[in-house]
Motif scaffolding. Structure first.
Motif, PDB file in Angstrom:
ATOM      1  N   LEU A 114      -2.974   0.534  36.957  1.00 34.17           N
ATOM      2  CA  LEU A 114      -3.509   1.883  36.783  1.00 34.17           C
ATOM      3  C   LEU A 114      -3.306   2.733  38.045  1.00 34.17           C
ATOM      4  O   LEU A 114      -2.921   3.905  37.971  1.00 34.17           O
ATOM      5  CB  LEU A 114      -4.983   1.757  36.394  1.00 34.17           C
TER       6      LEU A 114
ATOM      7  N   THR B 141      -9.478  -4.226  35.436  1.00 36.38           N
ATOM      8  CA  THR B 141      -9.762  -4.533  34.027  1.00 36.38           C
ATOM      9  C   THR B 141     -11.048  -5.363  33.851  1.00 36.38           C
ATOM     10  O   THR B 141     -11.149  -6.203  32.987  1.00 36.38           O
ATOM     11  CB  THR B 141      -8.589  -5.259  33.336  1.00 36.38           C
ATOM     12  N   THR B 142     -12.019  -5.063  34.704  1.00 38.41           N
ATOM     13  CA  THR B 142     -13.374  -5.565  34.472  1.00 38.41           C
ATOM     14  C   THR B 142     -14.309  -4.435  34.864  1.00 38.41           C
ATOM     15  O   THR B 142     -13.944  -3.562  35.634  1.00 38.41           O
ATOM     16  CB  THR B 142     -13.733  -6.781  35.349  1.00 38.41           C
TER      17      THR B 142
ATOM     18  N   HIS C 197      -6.304   2.787  29.455  1.00 35.55           N
ATOM     19  CA  HIS C 197      -5.373   1.801  30.006  1.00 35.55           C
ATOM     20  C   HIS C 197      -5.648   0.381  29.571  1.00 35.55           C
ATOM     21  O   HIS C 197      -4.948  -0.535  29.996  1.00 35.55           O
ATOM     22  CB  HIS C 197      -5.382   1.837  31.533  1.00 35.55           C
TER      23      HIS C 197
ATOM     24  N   ASN D   7       4.308   4.474  29.402  1.00 40.68           N
ATOM     25  CA  ASN D   7       4.396   4.504  30.864  1.00 40.68           C
ATOM     26  C   ASN D   7       5.838   4.520  31.365  1.00 40.68           C
ATOM     27  O   ASN D   7       6.769   4.204  30.637  1.00 40.68           O
ATOM     28  CB  ASN D   7       3.720   3.250  31.446  1.00 40.68           C
TER      29      ASN D   7
ATOM     30  N   GLU E 268      -2.014  -6.742  26.879  1.00 41.83           N
ATOM     31  CA  GLU E 268      -1.495  -5.949  27.997  1.00 41.83           C
ATOM     32  C   GLU E 268      -1.171  -4.558  27.466  1.00 41.83           C
ATOM     33  O   GLU E 268      -0.285  -4.385  26.632  1.00 41.83           O
ATOM     34  CB  GLU E 268      -0.221  -6.601  28.558  1.00 41.83           C
TER      35      GLU E 268
ATOM     36  N   SER F 196       0.350  -1.920  28.609  1.00 44.73           N
ATOM     37  CA  SER F 196       1.751  -1.535  28.731  1.00 44.73           C
ATOM     38  C   SER F 196       2.496  -2.498  29.645  1.00 44.73           C
ATOM     39  O   SER F 196       3.471  -3.132  29.270  1.00 44.73           O
ATOM     40  CB  SER F 196       1.847  -0.102  29.294  1.00 44.73           C
ATOM     41  N   GLY F 197       2.007  -2.593  30.894  1.00 46.14           N
ATOM     42  CA  GLY F 197       2.793  -3.219  31.946  1.00 46.14           C
ATOM     43  C   GLY F 197       3.714  -2.157  32.522  1.00 46.14           C
ATOM     44  O   GLY F 197       4.167  -1.245  31.802  1.00 46.14           O
TER      45      GLY F 197
END
Ligand code: HBZ
Length: 794
Positions: free
Chosen positions: A121, A266-267, A351, A447, A635, A637-638
């Motif tokens: 991000l 991502t938490t 995201h 992205n 995921e 996007s990555g």
């Protein structure tokens, strides 16, 4: 061709010498590497000022819309090399420094990484800033000037330990402090009468500006980072009376706000200080935006025509209530006008769909820290529920929690996902209810990454092959890489691509031998997985395959193995126990494998500590095989996947995130696909004992797990991984077991393909040729057309 090319080496030498003398107060015989870096940085920075001013002038003249990108993270990395490359100054600076007996590479290496972000991000935000400048899209990035960026990772006996990062320990040559750009940010207190907020805590947000220059120095935007400063001055009376700590308390309190970046990725950490940071950024940015607007216009009804605000995930989602508050309480608008205007300006990018990453705040905490905002949120929610007659489940406030994703969604004109699959899943799963209520709101913007930093700067060898083959100019028109396809049958081009890769692999090998004391075989497949450590990204699947490979080589070393170097890189959130266990397992496995004389050069495992942007720039160009092996649907996007493709690595991957689009662009036959689809994953979760069933069906995986529980990688502590193995048998939340055999089979195909060098180079060529779509220029053009309604000013 480029404004800066005219600058002669002699003119630049004079500029650098002047900075050395008058800015740093050093003469050449006494100048340290640091002094040279600062002198070069100031000299290069000077050359950005003109385009920066010119861009500001043009923006005011055009009276158009400006974009404001609000993000708690900007993972910028090093700045000097990137600025030199964009200004076309690389060779000139190199010449000058050579003449002084100073190595440019050492100067570049001396710069600390600006690590004001965790992962994807934050790095996306940095790529977007660069593309907005390249495209002359008038824009500001707004973030926090963290004194300490993401922690420095060390390994002690294979375990991750975190050390504070200290990038601002030295003066930061790229920023301009703006003491005059200062806003008061308030917290806590109570509401007088109906809704007059009487805060009990205040801090100042002070602006620090960094110019962000685009390709060929034609345009520069501003990244404005906010630092927190005390509003109450130092209490001299208390100090004089001997209470030194109490005297400094207001200062300490304020400064904690911009002290450290939260290391969670991502938490959702759910801490009061984090909420305060989110509000600090959001309020400072919005006050600045309104001040700038009022310097040119006087009717707030025009705000949506002049201002587009992008919320980078939900972290700045207080922008909705805060903009309403400022328009009402500070500027006297009524509720309906304020809310309509706010909605007209705001947009939200999601995201991740992982439930543990969807931010919520208890109404108790929100009400205590931001009482007026809690009141406004309640009213937004009431109107949202009344207007849509929605189910209770779709409320912003439910079970005493404020759901920031719902708040951001309801207060945005446009809501976007970051890959085609992710956007579809948003509509089908987490946001399906809201999508039903506001069907025109969700759209996709896949992205992208900037090809300037991630190809031209980091991979000069391949860049030269590209320019020699398809001509100049692909850096700002990456779709042109598809012209490579016409050279597919040209052996010389295929060889040149192979030679560039080998050159980069040798450079990486030298680095690994200097830094890690390990010798890498340049004939091996360089197989790389670099990203945050997270169970859903399935580094564990990769280690399991590594263990199997080691054991298979040992039992038959003469079987004609394709040699492998497995490279891992990434940090775990400090409190994420499962991810830290995987780190330790990788290091334990590396220890055994790398010291096994039977496997020798056929397999090596490398895990350099403290993976960051600069390390990515070193690893990606040297990679043959890019590991993108997340559980399908997890995921979003990555973006690393895109960087690898551009640099001629082949992907081994699942149908997840942007892998799906990468495979479409490069051609299915040039991509190593394995594993379940997102739909199959959903079904698999419904099967009770899915992991146990998969393991019982796979003798190879049983062997791998057996070796781990027997303590083959932790002989001094044979029980070390009992918990991990037990969890794999009985829980396996990301379906490592279910995808294991499929992954093994495709890894065998990789070995075969790599053994034919010329064939592999052809596949690499097709990957590069298909990567043009993944330039962040394409992404930003999409945002400009579909979300912001802005135009390029070049
Ligand atoms: O954003 C990443 C995604 O995991 C990755 O797939 C994507 O390519 C990238 C750019 O779009 N997400 C993050 O880096 N972080 C978060 O999504 C996040 C969400 C909530 C938090 C913290 C981090 O509280």
């Amino acid at each position: 061709m480029n404004a800066m090319n005219d600058l002669s080496a002699e003119a630049l030498r004079i500029r650098i010498t002047q900075h050395l003398t008058y800015t740093l107060g050093k003469d050449k015989p006494h100048a340290s590497l640091y002094d040279w870096r600062m002198a070069v940085s100031y000299s290069v920075r000077d050359l950005i000022i003109e385009p920066w001013f010119a861009a500001t002038r043009k923006t005011y003249e055009a009276q158009g819309k400006r974009v404001y990108y609000l993000s708690l993270e900007f993972l910028i990395g090093r700045i000097l090399g990137d600025a030199m490359m964009n200004l076309g100054l690389f060779e000139t600076v190199q010449d000058v420094l050579e003449g002084e007996g100073v190595s440019l590479a050492d100067v570049i290496e001396d710069e600390p990484d600006a690590a004001l972000g965790n992962g994807g991000l934050g790095r996306l935000a940095a790529c977007f800033l660069e593309s907005m400048s390249t495209l002359a899209c008038p824009a500001y990035g707004y973030g926090i000037r963290y004194e300490h960026g993401l922690f420095r990772q060390l390994f002690e006996s294979g375990r991750q330990v975190e050390h504070p990062e200290d990038w601002l320990n030295q003066p930061h040559p790229w920023e301009f402090e703006r003491p005059e750009a200062r806003y008061t940010i308030s917290f806590k207190g109570h509401l007088d009468g109906q809704s007059v907020w009487q805060p009990s805590e205040t801090v100042y947000a002070r602006a620090y500006d960094m110019p962000v220059v685009g390709w060929q120095g034609k345009w520069a935007n501003t990244l404005r980072l906010w630092g927190a400063h005390p509003t109450e001055l130092f209490d001299l009376e208390q100090f004089n009376s001997g209470d030194h700590t109490a005297a400094a308390a207001p200062e300490a309190l304020a400064r904690t706000l911009s002290r450290v970046l939260y290391p969670e990725d991502t938490t959702d950490s759910g801490k009061e200080l984090r909420l305060k940071q989110e509000y600090f950024l959001t309020s400072a940015a919005l006050q600045d935006i309104l001040r700038r607007f009022l310097s040119e216009y006087d009717d707030f009804a025009q705000l949506p025509d002049k201002v587009a605000i992008q919320m980078n995930d939900t972290h700045p989602a207080l922008a909705g209530p805060e903009l309403i508050r400022l328009l009402m309480d500070e500027h006297g608008l009524d509720w309906n006008a304020a809310k309509r205007i706010a909605l007209g300006c705001l947009n939200y990018t999601n995201h991740t769909l992982l439930p543990e990453a969807l931010e919520t705040w208890s109404t108790w905490l929100m009400g205590r820290v931001l009482p007026r905002h809690m009141q406004i949120i309640e009213q937004i929610d009431q109107e949202h529920r009344a207007a849509t007659k929605c189910a209770a489940d779709l409320a912003i406030v439910k079970h005493d929690q404020v759901h920031m994703g719902t708040l951001a969604f309801v207060m945005a004109s446009h809501v976007n996902g970051v890959s085609a699959l992710h956007t579809d899943l948003m509509k089908e799963t987490v946001f399906s209810g809201l999508h039903g209520l506001y069907p025109a709101r969700v759209l996709n913007q896949t992205n992208g990454v900037t090809p300037r930093r991630w190809l031209r700067l980091s991979n000069p060898a391949l860049s030269k092959v590209l320019t020699d083959t398809i001509g100049a100019g692909w850096e700002s028109d990456l779709a042109r890489l598809s012209e490579l396809n016409t050279f597919e049958d040209d052996r010389a081009v295929r060889d040149a691509i192979g030679a560039a890769k080998r050159h980069n692999k040798l450079a990486l090998s030298n680095w690994a031998s200097d830094r890690l004391g390990i010798t890498l075989n340049p004939d091996a497949v360089f197989d790389v997985q670099i990203k945050r450590m997270h169970e859903y990204k399935r580094q564990l699947l990769n280690v399991f395959e590594t263990i199997h490979r080691w054991s298979a080589i040992r039992s038959n070393p003469e079987a004609g193995w394709t040699p492998r170097v497995k490279i891992f890189g990434g940090k775990a959130a400090p409190g994420y126990f499962a991810a830290k266990e995987i780190i330790r397992l990788i290091n334990d496995v590396a220890n055994v494998v790398n010291n096994d004389p039977v496997v020798g050069d056929l397999l090596k495992v490398v895990y350099p500590a403290n993976y960051n942007v600069s390390m990515a720039e070193r690893l990606i160009p040297a990679t043959d095989l890019s590991e993108q092996i997340s559980t399908a649907g997890k995921e979003a996007s990555g973006t690393g996947n895109m960087k690898f493709t551009m640099n001629g690595a082949l992907t081994i991957g699942t149908l997840d995130g942007a892998n799906v689009e990468i495979r479409e662009q490069v051609g299915a036959e040039n991509f190593f696909l394995f594993g379940m689809t997102a739909a199959e994953v959903r079904d698999r979760y419904l099967i009770e004992g899915h992991a146990r069933t998969a393991i019982l069906d796979s003798p190879t995986l049983q062997d791998v797990l057996q070796m781990i529980v027997e303590g083959r990688f932790s002989p001094e502590d044979t029980d070390r991984y009992n918990g991990l193995v037990d969890a794999t048998w009985n829980h396996d939340p990301f379906l490592v077991a279910s995808d294991f055999d499929s992954y093994l089979a495709v890894q065998a195909e990789v070995d075969l393909a790599f053994a034919d060098e010329d064939h592999w180079n052809r596949l690499a060529l097709r990957n590069i040729a298909g990567s043009g779509y993944f330039s962040s220029d394409r992404t930003i053009k999409g945002y400009m057309a579909d979300i912001w309604d802005t135009r390029s000013l070049l």
